[in-house]
Design a protein around this motif. Structure first.
Motif, PDB file in Angstrom:
ATOM      1  N   ALA A   1     -10.044  -6.564   3.668  1.00 28.68           N
ATOM      2  CA  ALA A   1     -10.890  -7.073   2.582  1.00 28.68           C
ATOM      3  C   ALA A   1     -10.033  -7.629   1.449  1.00 28.68           C
ATOM      4  O   ALA A   1     -10.355  -8.673   0.863  1.00 28.68           O
ATOM      5  N   LEU A   2      -8.910  -6.953   1.139  1.00 33.60           N
ATOM      6  CA  LEU A   2      -8.011  -7.435   0.091  1.00 33.60           C
ATOM      7  C   LEU A   2      -7.389  -8.766   0.483  1.00 33.60           C
ATOM      8  O   LEU A   2      -7.252  -9.671  -0.358  1.00 33.60           O
TER       9      LEU A   2
ATOM     10  N   ASP B   1       0.831  -1.198   0.000  1.00 28.97           N
ATOM     11  CA  ASP B   1       0.000   0.000   0.000  1.00 28.97           C
ATOM     12  C   ASP B   1       0.870   1.254   0.000  1.00 28.97           C
ATOM     13  O   ASP B   1       0.622   2.217  -0.739  1.00 28.97           O
TER      14      ASP B   1
ATOM     15  N   PHE C   1      -7.779   0.661  -5.388  1.00 31.67           N
ATOM     16  CA  PHE C   1      -8.166  -0.471  -4.543  1.00 31.67           C
ATOM     17  C   PHE C   1      -9.179  -1.318  -5.292  1.00 31.67           C
ATOM     18  O   PHE C   1     -10.156  -0.798  -5.823  1.00 31.67           O
ATOM     19  N   PRO C   2      -8.972  -2.634  -5.369  1.00 30.68           N
ATOM     20  CA  PRO C   2      -7.863  -3.388  -4.762  1.00 30.68           C
ATOM     21  C   PRO C   2      -6.680  -3.619  -5.696  1.00 30.68           C
ATOM     22  O   PRO C   2      -5.648  -4.120  -5.286  1.00 30.68           O
TER      23      PRO C   2
ATOM     24  N   ASP D   1      -9.642  -1.436   6.926  1.00 23.51           N
ATOM     25  CA  ASP D   1     -10.736  -2.274   6.420  1.00 23.51           C
ATOM     26  C   ASP D   1     -10.475  -2.722   4.990  1.00 23.51           C
ATOM     27  O   ASP D   1     -10.757  -3.875   4.617  1.00 23.51           O
ATOM     28  N   ASP D   2      -9.939  -1.822   4.167  1.00 25.13           N
ATOM     29  CA  ASP D   2      -9.645  -2.177   2.776  1.00 25.13           C
ATOM     30  C   ASP D   2      -8.606  -3.289   2.694  1.00 25.13           C
ATOM     31  O   ASP D   2      -8.750  -4.238   1.901  1.00 25.13           O
ATOM     32  N   LEU D   3      -7.544  -3.194   3.480  1.00 25.35           N
ATOM     33  CA  LEU D   3      -6.490  -4.209   3.418  1.00 25.35           C
ATOM     34  C   LEU D   3      -6.976  -5.550   3.950  1.00 25.35           C
ATOM     35  O   LEU D   3      -6.580  -6.606   3.421  1.00 25.35           O
TER      36      LEU D   3
ATOM     37  N   ARG E   1      -9.179   8.759  -0.383  1.00 28.08           N
ATOM     38  CA  ARG E   1     -10.406   8.108   0.098  1.00 28.08           C
ATOM     39  C   ARG E   1     -10.089   6.747   0.708  1.00 28.08           C
ATOM     40  O   ARG E   1     -10.659   6.368   1.728  1.00 28.08           O
ATOM     41  N   HIS E   2      -9.162   6.018   0.079  1.00 28.29           N
ATOM     42  CA  HIS E   2      -8.752   4.715   0.617  1.00 28.29           C
ATOM     43  C   HIS E   2      -8.094   4.875   1.985  1.00 28.29           C
ATOM     44  O   HIS E   2      -8.336   4.071   2.892  1.00 28.29           O
TER      45      HIS E   2
ATOM     46  N   ARG F   1     -10.050   4.613   5.187  1.00 36.04           N
ATOM     47  CA  ARG F   1     -10.508   3.294   5.642  1.00 36.04           C
ATOM     48  C   ARG F   1      -9.482   2.223   5.267  1.00 36.04           C
ATOM     49  O   ARG F   1      -9.842   1.091   4.908  1.00 36.04           O
ATOM     50  N   ALA F   2      -8.201   2.551   5.370  1.00 38.82           N
ATOM     51  CA  ALA F   2      -7.126   1.677   4.892  1.00 38.82           C
ATOM     52  C   ALA F   2      -7.155   0.308   5.569  1.00 38.82           C
ATOM     53  O   ALA F   2      -6.975  -0.725   4.916  1.00 38.82           O
TER      54      ALA F   2
END
Length: 226
Positions: free
Chosen positions: A49-50, A22, A85-86, A45-47, A38-39, A42-43
């Motif tokens: 999810a990835l 990232d 993302f992603p 949660d995004d990672l 924007r990512h 919420r980094a």
């Protein structure tokens, strides 16, 4: 025979690897890219999810956009780019794990998109070769139209299979890198380019000559009287 690596999926999905990927992916781009900002809100949660996407190989549909770039020489290139993302984080996560293996398979003089081996590296190597081998006076520069878009996907997959035995990783490569389809439009472009070159130059009409070319004799020196 070189031993093939396995268990790559777990290494790619490791949270430490994803965090570093990232950081690499947004290096120098945060101010210019609103999607990265924007990512970052919420980094975590995004990672997470990835990570789940990688382990289950369950990804959203690819989201490509075409970006036109004009080089300093005036050449236009159409680049198919994916959302931050992603996809772009995933690309960096993959390269952080397999990059060493890929770079080892390249010849030393490869100098494209490799850290520490850019344009200046290539120029220095070329000057060194010219000094070491002064008898060589020529070089060939070539370019392939739509090179990356026209590489057969099976060629890429077979090359990866020779180095890696993790079939889940091979499937991840198909999802992450080979989901873009150039379609019939690319075939039409390449066929039109071939027809254009044939119409511009018909090399079959040119016959080699046996005449030996000689340099012009030196002009006679004019005698001047003072």
């Amino acid at each position: 025979m070189t031993k093939r690596r396995g268990f790559l999926i777990e290494q790619i999905a490791d949270m430490d690897n994803l965090r570093e990927a990232d950081r690499d992916a947004q290096d120098g781009k945060v101010k210019k890219n609103r999607f990265i900002r924007r990512h970052n809100e919420r980094a975590k949660d995004d990672l997470e999810a990835l990570r789940k996407m990688i382990l289950t190989l369950d990804f959203p549909d690819p989201d490509f956009s075409i970006m036109s770039v004009v080089s300093d020489a005036g050449k236009r290139r159409d680049i198919a780019k994916q959302s931050y993302f992603p996809w772009r984080i995933l690309h960096h996560a993959i390269m952080r794990v397999i990059g060493v293996d890929i770079y080892k398979s390249l010849i030393f003089d490869t100098s494209a998109c490799i850290k520490g081996k850019g344009l200046h590296f290539g120029v220095k190597r070329m000057k060194m070769f010219l000094r070491r081998y002064p008898e060589y006076k020529w070089l060939v520069k070539t370019d392939f139209k739509k090179f990356y878009q026209s590489i057969p996907h099976e060629v890429v997959i077979n090359a990866f299979r020779r180095k890696f035995k993790d079939e889940k990783f091979i499937k991840l490569i198909e999802i992450a890198l080979l989901s873009y389809d150039s379609g019939k439009e690319l075939i039409d472009i390449l066929e039109n380019e071939e027809l254009r070159k044939e119409s511009c130059t018909d090399w079959s009409v040119h016959k080699p000559t046996n005449r030996k070319f000689r340099s012009k004799p030196n002009r006679p020196q004019v005698q001047r009287t003072v």
